[in-house]
Design an enzyme around this catalytic site. Structure first.
Site, PDB file in Angstrom:
ATOM      1  N   GLU A 209       0.810  -1.222   0.000  1.00 60.29           N
ATOM      2  CA  GLU A 209       0.000   0.000   0.000  1.00 60.29           C
ATOM      3  C   GLU A 209       0.840   1.268   0.000  1.00 60.29           C
ATOM      4  O   GLU A 209       0.338   2.356   0.259  1.00 60.29           O
ATOM      5  CB  GLU A 209      -0.961  -0.025   1.191  1.00 60.29           C
ATOM      6  N   LYS A 349     -15.921  -1.271   2.675  1.00 60.31           N
ATOM      7  CA  LYS A 349     -15.191  -1.765   1.503  1.00 60.31           C
ATOM      8  C   LYS A 349     -16.194  -2.319   0.504  1.00 60.31           C
ATOM      9  O   LYS A 349     -16.929  -3.260   0.822  1.00 60.31           O
ATOM     10  CB  LYS A 349     -14.215  -2.872   1.911  1.00 60.31           C
TER      11      LYS A 349
END
Length: 439
Positions: A209, A349
């Protein structure tokens, strides 16, 4: 006309080099494309991400079955439908799937179609995507979110020995999104210098990430590095810390304890690395007293409801306790957590639940009881920036989408900059106003 003319899916690669689903949908207004993200540390209650399992292709991670499900099953049913009927189209796809967890068609097949339908409807209405999502969700106040940047990676996201997955910087003292982004980028570069000085150049390699993955083992070291970087950047008191512990990934069911040394070789493990839920609570209490932590995500295992409830009761007036694996963006799990007072914020999400309509409903359920809602990327991302428009449209006020590094992460942050610019004097920045603290 707002009717669907064609739907076509293909297999593409995500930021980790793994296959994922991309869906092209056309109307008279043009072509609308969406790509589906994928997680590394996934909750057991998430909607099914359909993979081929054929070890001769992509080590079994191919998504040709999901692609075929779009092209052969969903496409014929979607052609001719009105894209402005998001709820009806999503319900139809769930009906065709016919399973609780989308195991028949795959959430990755359904979500790609759902996102493209949403984009097509926005174009038909002549609205920016975030404006259309605001309309869809009944939100009258689009809002720029507080961004939470994952700057130190551990857990399932990095090859170091850190048990806890994400250490984030959150510019709570910023007054606009562009200021928050600048503060975070400057702190990120200072963190690189701090890590390089302390551990050497190779310690500044980045994880999935975009955060650094120094080979440290003690979780408090990660916190100290960030505090030092914030100080060096000149933002003490203006940037706070968020954590994603991802405790389900180091829950030892056999011992009924948390294994903080789950990445440490067996011969190097010590007994104090195995801790109880109560032990973790004490650790978090110590850290929140010592470091400027304002948000902790997944502090316990996804089924450890009792410890969640006890911790939330103890600390909810001081910090935000975010449910990710605990809730998996699932309305049923959210209602259960509300009843048990197990947390005070939802991590939202899209691919955990698998359709735009269900994500909007999950957000509504959380905000109904004044929980915080943080929209999130996945560790396997693409250049698709849908979640940037989603977080502004829902007006939920928080987003995490990685470090200010790697193009698939910056795609979202840069889209938020554009939205802020477009809103001009009407751009409102959330800061901490919509956190779950106190609820």
């Amino acid at each position: 006309m707002s009717t669907i003319k064609s739907v076509f899916a293909r297999e593409i690669l995500d930021s980790r080099g793994n296959p994922t689903v991309e869906v092209d949908l056309t109307t008279e207004k043009g072509l609308f494309r969406s790509a589906v993200p994928s997680g590394a540390s996934t909750g057991i209650y998430e909607a099914c991400e359909l993979r081929d399992g054929d070890k001769s292709r992509y080590l079994g991670k191919g998504v040709l079955k999901a692609v075929e499900n779009v092209n052969k099953i969903l496409a014929p049913k979607l052609i001719g439908l009105d894209v402005t009927k998001q709820g009806e189209i999503d319900r139809l796809m769930l009906q065709i799937d016919g399973t609780e967890n989308k195991t028949h068609l795959g959430a990755n097949a359904i979500l790609g179609c759902s996102m493209s339908v949403c984009r097509a409807a926005a174009a038909f209405r002549g609205l920016p995507l975030y404006r259309y999502i605001a309309e869809l969700s009944g939100n009258k106040s689009p809002m720029l979110p507080l961004p939470c940047f994952n700057v130190i990676n551990g857990g399932e996201h990095a090859g170091n020995k850190l048990a806890m997955q994400e250490f984030m910087i959150c510019p709570t003292g910023a007054t606009s999104f562009h200021e928050a982004l600048r503060m975070a980028a400057e702190t990120y570069h200072n963190l690189k210098l701090v890590i390089k000085k302390r551990y050497g150049m190779d310690a500044t390699n980045v994880g999935d990430e975009g955060g650094f993955a120094p080979n440290i083992q003690a979780n408090h070291e990660g916190l100290e590095l960030i505090v030092e970087a914030i100080k060096q950047a000149g933002y003490t008191g203006k940037i706070e810390i968020g954590m994603d512990v991802a405790a389900s990934s180091f829950w030892d069911a056999k011992e009924s304890k948390y294994d903080l040394g789950f990445k440490v070789p067996a011969d190097k493990k010590t007994p104090d690395m195995l801790v109880s839920g109560e032990g973790l609570i004490k650790l978090y209490e110590e850290w929140t007293s010592k470091y400027p932590i304002w948000s902790i995500e997944d502090p316990f295992d996804q089924d450890d409801w009792a410890t969640y409830t006890r911790f939330t009761e103890l600390i909810r007036n001081r910090i935000q306790i975010v449910g990710d694996d605990l809730l998996v963006t699932n309305p049923k799990r959210i209602v259960e957590a509300r009843n048990k007072k197990a947390c005070n914020a939802l991590l939202l999400k899209l691919n955990q639940i698998g359709s735009v309509s269900e994500a909007v409903e999950a957000c509504r359920l959380a905000r109904e009881v004044n929980w915080g809602v943080m929209v999130s990327h996945r560790s396997g991302e693409t250049e698709d920036a849908f979640i940037a428009d989603l977080v502004v449209g829902l007006g939920c006020g928080q987003i995490k989408t990685g470090a200010p590094c790697r193009s698939e992460r910056l795609a979202k942050y840069n889209q938020l900059l554009r939205i802020e610019e477009e809103l001009g004097a009407n751009a409102h920045y959330a800061a901490k106003t919509l956190s779950g603290v106190g609820h």
